[in-house]
Design an enzyme around this catalytic site. Structure first.
Site, PDB file in Angstrom:
ATOM      1  N   LYS A 179      43.934  26.635  44.665  1.00 56.16           N
ATOM      2  CA  LYS A 179      44.654  27.570  45.357  1.00 56.16           C
ATOM      3  C   LYS A 179      43.354  28.275  46.283  1.00 56.16           C
ATOM      4  O   LYS A 179      42.850  29.375  45.738  1.00 56.16           O
ATOM      5  CB  LYS A 179      45.588  28.357  44.593  1.00 56.16           C
ATOM      6  CG  LYS A 179      46.504  28.913  45.199  1.00 56.16           C
ATOM      7  CD  LYS A 179      46.237  29.660  46.571  1.00 56.16           C
ATOM      8  CE  LYS A 179      46.160  31.136  46.313  1.00 56.16           C
ATOM      9  NZ  LYS A 179      45.870  31.955  47.603  1.00 56.16           N
ATOM     10  N   GLU A 254      35.391  35.108  37.081  1.00 56.29           N
ATOM     11  CA  GLU A 254      34.500  35.770  37.873  1.00 56.29           C
ATOM     12  C   GLU A 254      34.690  36.782  38.729  1.00 56.29           C
ATOM     13  O   GLU A 254      35.266  36.394  39.820  1.00 56.29           O
ATOM     14  CB  GLU A 254      33.994  34.419  38.923  1.00 56.29           C
ATOM     15  CG  GLU A 254      33.534  33.155  37.770  1.00 56.29           C
ATOM     16  CD  GLU A 254      32.255  33.507  37.416  1.00 56.29           C
ATOM     17  OE1 GLU A 254      31.549  34.323  37.477  1.00 56.29           O
ATOM     18  OE2 GLU A 254      31.549  32.394  36.782  1.00 56.29           O
ATOM     19  N   CYS A 288      30.334  39.100  45.581  1.00 55.50           N
ATOM     20  CA  CYS A 288      30.402  39.706  44.060  1.00 55.50           C
ATOM     21  C   CYS A 288      29.245  40.251  43.636  1.00 55.50           C
ATOM     22  O   CYS A 288      29.011  41.201  42.962  1.00 55.50           O
ATOM     23  CB  CYS A 288      30.985  38.750  43.250  1.00 55.50           C
ATOM     24  SG  CYS A 288      30.363  36.947  43.295  1.00 55.50           S
ATOM     25  N   GLU A 385      33.216  48.921  43.497  1.00 56.05           N
ATOM     26  CA  GLU A 385      32.609  48.037  44.344  1.00 56.05           C
ATOM     27  C   GLU A 385      33.266  48.096  45.608  1.00 56.05           C
ATOM     28  O   GLU A 385      34.601  48.201  45.664  1.00 56.05           O
ATOM     29  CB  GLU A 385      32.923  46.497  43.701  1.00 56.05           C
ATOM     30  CG  GLU A 385      32.629  45.365  44.557  1.00 56.05           C
ATOM     31  CD  GLU A 385      33.382  44.199  43.845  1.00 56.05           C
ATOM     32  OE1 GLU A 385      34.581  43.962  43.612  1.00 56.05           O
ATOM     33  OE2 GLU A 385      32.383  43.027  43.770  1.00 56.05           O
TER      34      GLU A 385
HETATM   35  P1  NAD Z   1      41.766  38.642  45.151  1.00 57.90           P
HETATM   36  O1  NAD Z   1      41.647  38.972  43.728  1.00 57.90           O
HETATM   37  O2  NAD Z   1      42.515  39.536  46.121  1.00 57.90           O
HETATM   38  O3  NAD Z   1      42.144  37.207  45.756  1.00 57.90           O
HETATM   39  C1  NAD Z   1      41.658  36.069  45.121  1.00 57.90           C
HETATM   40  C2  NAD Z   1      42.302  34.911  44.925  1.00 57.90           C
HETATM   41  O4  NAD Z   1      43.237  35.218  44.149  1.00 57.90           O
HETATM   42  C3  NAD Z   1      42.855  34.559  46.266  1.00 57.90           C
HETATM   43  O5  NAD Z   1      43.049  33.045  46.429  1.00 57.90           O
HETATM   44  C4  NAD Z   1      44.336  34.966  46.284  1.00 57.90           C
HETATM   45  O6  NAD Z   1      45.320  34.409  46.789  1.00 57.90           O
HETATM   46  C5  NAD Z   1      44.694  34.811  44.634  1.00 57.90           C
HETATM   47  N1  NAD Z   1      45.741  35.797  44.281  1.00 57.90           N
HETATM   48  C6  NAD Z   1      45.985  37.070  44.428  1.00 57.90           C
HETATM   49  N2  NAD Z   1      47.132  37.582  43.864  1.00 57.90           N
HETATM   50  C7  NAD Z   1      47.177  36.630  43.025  1.00 57.90           C
HETATM   51  C8  NAD Z   1      48.088  36.698  41.720  1.00 57.90           C
HETATM   52  N3  NAD Z   1      48.946  37.664  41.457  1.00 57.90           N
HETATM   53  N4  NAD Z   1      47.917  35.655  40.901  1.00 57.90           N
HETATM   54  C9  NAD Z   1      47.180  34.440  40.984  1.00 57.90           C
HETATM   55  N5  NAD Z   1      46.494  34.474  42.193  1.00 57.90           N
HETATM   56  C10 NAD Z   1      46.491  35.596  43.000  1.00 57.90           C
HETATM   57  O7  NAD Z   1      40.282  38.930  45.766  1.00 57.90           O
HETATM   58  P2  NAD Z   1      39.776  38.897  47.090  1.00 57.90           P
HETATM   59  O8  NAD Z   1      39.801  40.375  47.570  1.00 57.90           O
HETATM   60  O9  NAD Z   1      39.941  37.939  48.057  1.00 57.90           O
HETATM   61  O10 NAD Z   1      38.267  38.896  46.784  1.00 57.90           O
HETATM   62  C11 NAD Z   1      37.451  39.841  46.494  1.00 57.90           C
HETATM   63  C12 NAD Z   1      36.859  40.225  45.150  1.00 57.90           C
HETATM   64  O11 NAD Z   1      36.447  38.829  44.627  1.00 57.90           O
HETATM   65  C13 NAD Z   1      35.972  40.880  44.940  1.00 57.90           C
HETATM   66  O12 NAD Z   1      36.174  41.857  43.805  1.00 57.90           O
HETATM   67  C14 NAD Z   1      34.524  40.281  44.447  1.00 57.90           C
HETATM   68  O13 NAD Z   1      33.656  40.799  43.818  1.00 57.90           O
HETATM   69  C15 NAD Z   1      35.211  39.043  43.719  1.00 57.90           C
HETATM   70  N6  NAD Z   1      34.408  37.928  43.797  1.00 57.90           N
HETATM   71  C16 NAD Z   1      33.640  37.478  42.511  1.00 57.90           C
HETATM   72  C17 NAD Z   1      32.956  36.353  42.602  1.00 57.90           C
HETATM   73  C18 NAD Z   1      32.163  36.121  41.319  1.00 57.90           C
HETATM   74  O14 NAD Z   1      31.722  34.976  41.087  1.00 57.90           O
HETATM   75  N7  NAD Z   1      31.963  36.969  40.264  1.00 57.90           N
HETATM   76  C19 NAD Z   1      32.828  35.637  43.838  1.00 57.90           C
HETATM   77  C20 NAD Z   1      33.219  35.996  44.982  1.00 57.90           C
HETATM   78  C21 NAD Z   1      34.373  37.134  45.025  1.00 57.90           C
END
Ligand code: NAD
Length: 483
Positions: A179, A254, A288, A385
């Protein structure tokens, strides 16, 4: 920038076929560099997730499930070669979709090819053990796939995160349901088409774009999913873990970070300087493992902050196609959040700031690279963050002080220590709470071979390297009594 299409962005990909999402819904797709709508993507539903899980189960019951490890590895290797052939097209797709400067988008495409090369080679090199046990027994372990794995990925590094998570899961023989993020899903769709062209059987990888609270939540909660790999924010990670817990499904999280670089007064500052700034402004700070805190020993503090600030003043934010230091942020919402943090720093010392290119479209989501100095470690800019190109410099006195500040946030993803003192390097590497510690370098997200993941609110579980192959498999112990 023109897209090179060999996939259908308006559809989901299930069981080897493109199809309209159930209900026919579409979501707008925006180019963050201009704010223009550039098309639509499928709004996948819980029914589509259900169909994708069934297609994955069918692949496991078919020739994907019975395929030898060496043959799986060969398919992954072929996928890597096809990705390599399409580096430029993938670069342009990602630059348009995410707003990444071309060089950074190209690095992500190259990393995707490298993940396939690495996991293609590793697929037949994960082995069990024999265990000395009682007389008359032979005991051994088998490494087996979980079965159906769910992969929920964010918009900031789609290709890299798909490479490390789907690549490792396929290498171990799982069948995947991916997804991608609603803000940027095009390279996920391009990737599944490439994978099948390389011989990946239908259903081994299914891609369902859609909203997080619809398709994402359905995937996390699906009882037919045997492992969930989630990359994204802490708030969503908590929801995903809670949903998976209802089925007692294991989860890799992650999440975010507030990763420090710690510079001692004996460090090679010329070597450090590009890493100190570059590791924060990469991908406009939407990383991240961005190093959003720089801790500097008092004696060199003023001089190093001045040198960093000079570098900030050379930074330009511009449309992705211009390949400047920074592109736009992903969305108007993200820009608003980051500008809110910059406003919160009004009482702090603004040490240096870049510019937004004068001809950058006003409808794009640009924020200049910004460095604040003398930031108290308990200030929200030093703890939260921000996920934008905002870095804070904090002075420290000695090793104990540095460790206290470095470990003083809820996160623990990556850190680096800059010092020529070997004993101090070892002490600091042990004392810092983080999943990765770099000494005299900083690898924001880099290193296909290097296990990666967090402690604390940065998450749990490890991806990348061989460690991911253990995470995407389960261990069976076989104890045979033969007398
Ligand atoms: P997000 O959590 O909003 O979204 C991430 C994914 O989760 C998207 O595909 C989204 O559609 C999905 N999602 C949203 N709500 C959901 C739910 N209720 N159930 C299941 N899936 C759901 O994150 P974002 O804002 O898109 O990304 C930024 C964040 O990601 C930052 O906090 C960043 O640090 C983190 N990040 C971490 C890593 C790592 O490897 N540690 C890498 C990249 C980004």
């Amino acid at each position: 920038m023109r897209e090179h299409l060999w996939y259908d962005a308006t559809q989901v990909h299930i069981g080897g076929a493109w199809r309209a999402p159930t209900g026919g819904g579409q979501l707008d797709l925006e180019d963050p560099s201009t704010g223009d709508l550039i098309g639509t993507i499928a709004r996948g539903t819980a029914d589509d997730i259900d169909a994708a899980v069934m297609a994955a189960q069918a692949a496991l019951s078919g020739n994907w499930g019975s395929m030898s490890a060496v043959e799986r590895g060969r398919i992954l290797t072929r996928i890597g070669l096809l990705v390599q052939d399409r580096i430029e097209a993938l670069t342009i797709i990602e630059a348009t979709d995410v707003g990444k400067p071309l060089t950074q988008a190209r690095n992500d495409a190259l990393a995707l090819a490298r993940y396939m090369e690495f996991y293609g080679g590793a697929a037949d090199k994960i082995m069990g053990e024999t265990i000395p046990y009682l007389d008359g027994y032979t005991v051994y372990t088998l490494r087996e796939p979980h079965g159906v794995t769910g992969h929920i990925v964010p918009w900031n590094y789609p290709m890299q995160i798909i490479g490390r998570s789907v690549g490792a899961a396929l290498a171990m023989g799982n069948a995947c349901v991916l997804k991608p993020a609603e803000e940027a899903c095009l390279t996920a769709l391009a990737f599944v088409a490439i994978a099948e062209e390389a011989g990946l059987p239908p259903g081994a990888l299914n891609v369902v774009p859609g909203l997080g609270e619809e398709a994402g939540a359905a995937l996390a909660a699906h009882p037919g999913v045997h492992h969930v790999s989630f990359t994204g924010s802490v708030a969503t990670g908590e929801k995903v873990q809670a949903a998976a817990a209802k089925n007692v499904t294991p989860v890799t999280l992650e999440l975010g970070g507030k990763s420090p670089q710690i510079v001692f007064d004996d460090a090679d500052l010329d070597a450090a300087l590009p890493f100190l700034v570059g590791a924060c402004i990469q991908n406009a700070g939407q990383t991240c493992s961005a190093s959003s805190r720089v801790l500097i020993q008092r004696g060199i503090y003023d001089d190093l902050v001045t040198r960093m600030a000079d570098r900030y003043r050379t930074m330009t934010s511009a449309p992705a196609r211009l390949d400047a230091n920074l592109g736009p942020l992903i969305s108007a919402r993200q820009k608003q959040i980051v500008e809110g943090y910059i406003a919160k720093g009004a009482d702090l010392r603004l040490a240096g700031q870049g510019i937004v290119a004068p001809d950058a479209p006003a409808t794009g989501h640009y924020v200049p690279a910004t460095l604040f100095a003398d930031v108290p470690p308990d200030h929200s800019l030093a703890r939260d963050e921000i996920f934008g190109p905002v870095q804070v410099a904090i002075p420290f006195e000695d090793e104990d002080d540095a460790v206290r500040i470095a470990n003083g946030t809820d996160y623990g993803l990556v850190a680096s220590v800059w010092t020529d003192n070997g004993a101090r390097q070892m002490r600091m590497a042990k004392a810092i709470r983080a999943g990765q510690v770099f000494i005299n370098n900083y690898g924001a997200g880099g290193g296909v071979e290097l296990p990666f993941g967090g402690v604390g609110k940065s998450g749990h579980g490890r991806e990348k390297g061989f460690e991911a192959l253990y995470g995407f498999s389960t261990l069976k112990t076989v104890a045979a009594r033969h007398g």
